[in-house]
Design a protein around this motif. Sequence first.
Motif, short mmCIF file in Angstrom:
data_model
loop_
_atom_site.label_atom_id
_atom_site.label_comp_id
_atom_site.label_asym_id
_atom_site.label_seq_id
_atom_site.Cartn_x
_atom_site.Cartn_y
_atom_site.Cartn_z
N GLN A 321 -32.45 -58.24 -37.06
CA GLN A 321 -33.05 -59.23 -36.15
C GLN A 321 -32.80 -60.59 -36.66
N ASP A 322 -32.32 -60.60 -37.61
CA ASP A 322 -31.92 -62.16 -38.18
C ASP A 322 -30.45 -62.45 -37.69
N GLU A 323 -30.49 -63.41 -36.91
CA GLU A 323 -29.25 -63.66 -36.32
C GLU A 323 -27.99 -63.92 -37.28
N GLU A 324 -28.25 -64.54 -38.20
CA GLU A 324 -27.16 -64.88 -39.08
C GLU A 324 -26.58 -63.75 -39.86
N PHE A 325 -27.50 -62.80 -40.14
CA PHE A 325 -26.99 -61.45 -40.84
C PHE A 325 -26.43 -60.45 -39.96
N SER A 326 -26.93 -60.30 -38.67
CA SER A 326 -26.33 -59.52 -37.82
C SER A 326 -24.93 -60.07 -37.31
N ASN A 327 -24.84 -61.51 -37.40
CA ASN A 327 -23.36 -61.83 -37.01
C ASN A 327 -22.40 -61.44 -38.26
N HIS A 328 -22.86 -61.76 -39.30
CA HIS A 328 -22.48 -61.37 -40.61
C HIS A 328 -21.76 -60.07 -40.73
N VAL A 329 -22.62 -59.06 -40.39
CA VAL A 329 -22.34 -57.59 -40.31
C VAL A 329 -21.12 -57.31 -39.18
N LEU A 330 -21.18 -57.92 -37.97
CA LEU A 330 -20.28 -57.72 -37.02
C LEU A 330 -18.94 -58.16 -37.60
N THR A 331 -18.97 -59.62 -37.84
CA THR A 331 -17.75 -60.17 -38.52
C THR A 331 -17.07 -59.56 -39.64
N LEU A 332 -17.78 -58.94 -40.67
CA LEU A 332 -17.42 -58.17 -41.50
C LEU A 332 -16.50 -56.84 -41.01
N MET A 333 -17.07 -56.19 -40.15
CA MET A 333 -16.50 -54.98 -39.55
C MET A 333 -15.40 -55.56 -38.63
N LYS A 334 -15.45 -56.59 -37.74
CA LYS A 334 -14.32 -56.87 -37.16
C LYS A 334 -13.32 -57.48 -37.71
N GLU A 335 -13.23 -58.25 -38.91
CA GLU A 335 -12.15 -58.93 -39.48
C GLU A 335 -11.74 -58.24 -40.84
N GLU A 336 -12.52 -57.64 -41.44
CA GLU A 336 -12.17 -56.98 -42.91
C GLU A 336 -12.04 -55.34 -42.87
N ILE A 337 -12.79 -54.77 -42.02
CA ILE A 337 -12.72 -53.49 -42.16
C ILE A 337 -12.03 -52.96 -40.98
N ALA A 338 -12.19 -53.13 -39.90
CA ALA A 338 -11.27 -52.78 -38.76
C ALA A 338 -9.86 -52.89 -38.89
N PRO A 339 -9.48 -53.94 -39.18
CA PRO A 339 -7.92 -54.10 -39.27
C PRO A 339 -7.34 -53.27 -40.39
N VAL A 340 -8.07 -52.77 -41.38
CA VAL A 340 -7.71 -51.90 -42.63
C VAL A 340 -7.95 -50.44 -41.79
N VAL A 341 -8.77 -50.16 -41.02
CA VAL A 341 -9.08 -48.84 -40.73
C VAL A 341 -7.77 -48.43 -39.65
N GLU A 342 -7.55 -49.53 -38.69
CA GLU A 342 -6.39 -49.26 -37.69
C GLU A 342 -5.15 -48.47 -38.19
N SER A 343 -4.59 -47.74 -37.51
CA SER A 343 -3.62 -46.92 -37.82
C SER A 343 -2.89 -46.21 -36.74
#
Length: 503
Positions: A321-343
């Motif tokens: 519900q905290d906008e900054e934390f929510s954006n952090h989580v989404l950015t973390l997944m999009k920019e640092e986890i998803a590119p590694v998971v892609e195969s």
Amino acid sequence: MILNKENLQNINGDKVLKPTAGMLELPEKVIQFGTGVLLRGLPDYFIDKANHQGIFNGRIVVVKTTSKAGVDDFADQNGLYTLCVKGIEDGVVVEENTINSSISRVLSATSEWAEILKTAHQPEMKVVVSNTTEVGIVKSEDKITDFPPQSFPGKLLAFLFERYKAFNGSEESGMVIVPTELISDNADKLKEIILDLAIQNKLGWDFENWLKTANHFCKTLVDRIVPGKLPVEEQKAIEAELGYSDGLMIMAEPFRLWAIESSSDKVKEILSFAKADKGIFIVPSIDKFKELKLRLLNGTHTISCGLAILAGFHTVKEAMQDEEFSNHVLTLMKEEIAPVVESSDITQDEAITFAKSVVDRFSNPFLEHQWQAITLNYTSKLQMRNMPLIRGYYALKNEVPQLTALGVAAYIVFMNVHKNGDVYTAGVDGKTFPIQDEMASELYEYWKNPETVVDSILGDRRLWNKNLNNYPGFNAAIKSHVESLQNKGAKETLSNLHKERTA
């Protein structure tokens, strides 16, 4: 007014989706071992949905495998129960109530074993579903002549042997067996135990061959949060709105996934309910679904929990519900986890779509998921879920994954534990958190020297199977984040990091 078959006609169908009269007369096509809420909230949900669409047209005989409690509620309610789906899907709040009619009857293995074996004689019976918890798929010394056999594999073998005899070992009488226990390679392990038990019980080569060739053991992955019973006051309010009482009412989140591994056209034909919902996949390999769940869901949970607690959040929904934390989580997944998971198996779109579904799930206002619970076995979770992502990120970009590094730094700060005898605790803002972590004693010793604590923790191969000090810039980033977390706090550190990244 209790929910049952007789009272269905008196229930207002505008407020809850009701089964048609015809759905209550459909033949039994599934035998299900287990009465748990995950089964009722996921496989049984899919089957009921398919029946509404006229696709599967079959019901479930449920085997109660434990001696705990009885089957009275199921008998009193003719197997009917309300499933309340509550949460967020595609950014929109969802609240849906459905009377599930997929269960025809519930039989107790302890007292109704003969009746259970009779179901093996029903020609339409084609599917076995199970969820007997992780300890259910274990080797045993069962005799299938026991009434009933003690273990789940023993019970299943007895059922399959009864079916083999009933249909003279015909190929058409084979079953599609889809265990949903949350262990890796669940169907392979179950099949191995079943075959071993068949040999122990000297059931003959012909039966063993029928087991191997006529039956399909399909590995599966299930994913849906099904908390079960609603809070008392909330259930009372829903019952008042719907106009009936329901001792079996349960809640589930909107997200649902059932990945079933098979390339067989026959399996797809028998499991026709898969056509009813976008959450079911029958695919040649379920590996990509396991990877998406492990990295984007579990990995994000783990790398975020220490930071969330340091920021003062107690529940996942509160943090989201905290906008900054929510954006952090989404950015973390999009920019640092998803590119590694892609195969080759996982596309960018699939990874991003799954990431967005994770944000919806984390944001569910109806779930009370405590961050503290996620810190259980914190170190081993990081090692299994997040260390491969750090290695993968460096292999892709050869630079520090800064958001992940902040999560590791938060872990180090949170795990500055206190010791009282053999009990370890963490303290944050005057609150005490129990620590259950096999590396707690090592972390306690490292924190005795704050000057070297980061070097020592990152360099301990027992924690990470790697010396993380060897990754370019990682040690310096962690030290910077640890210092900021200690001096400025988690919220300011988080805010400053994202400002730096977007400057």
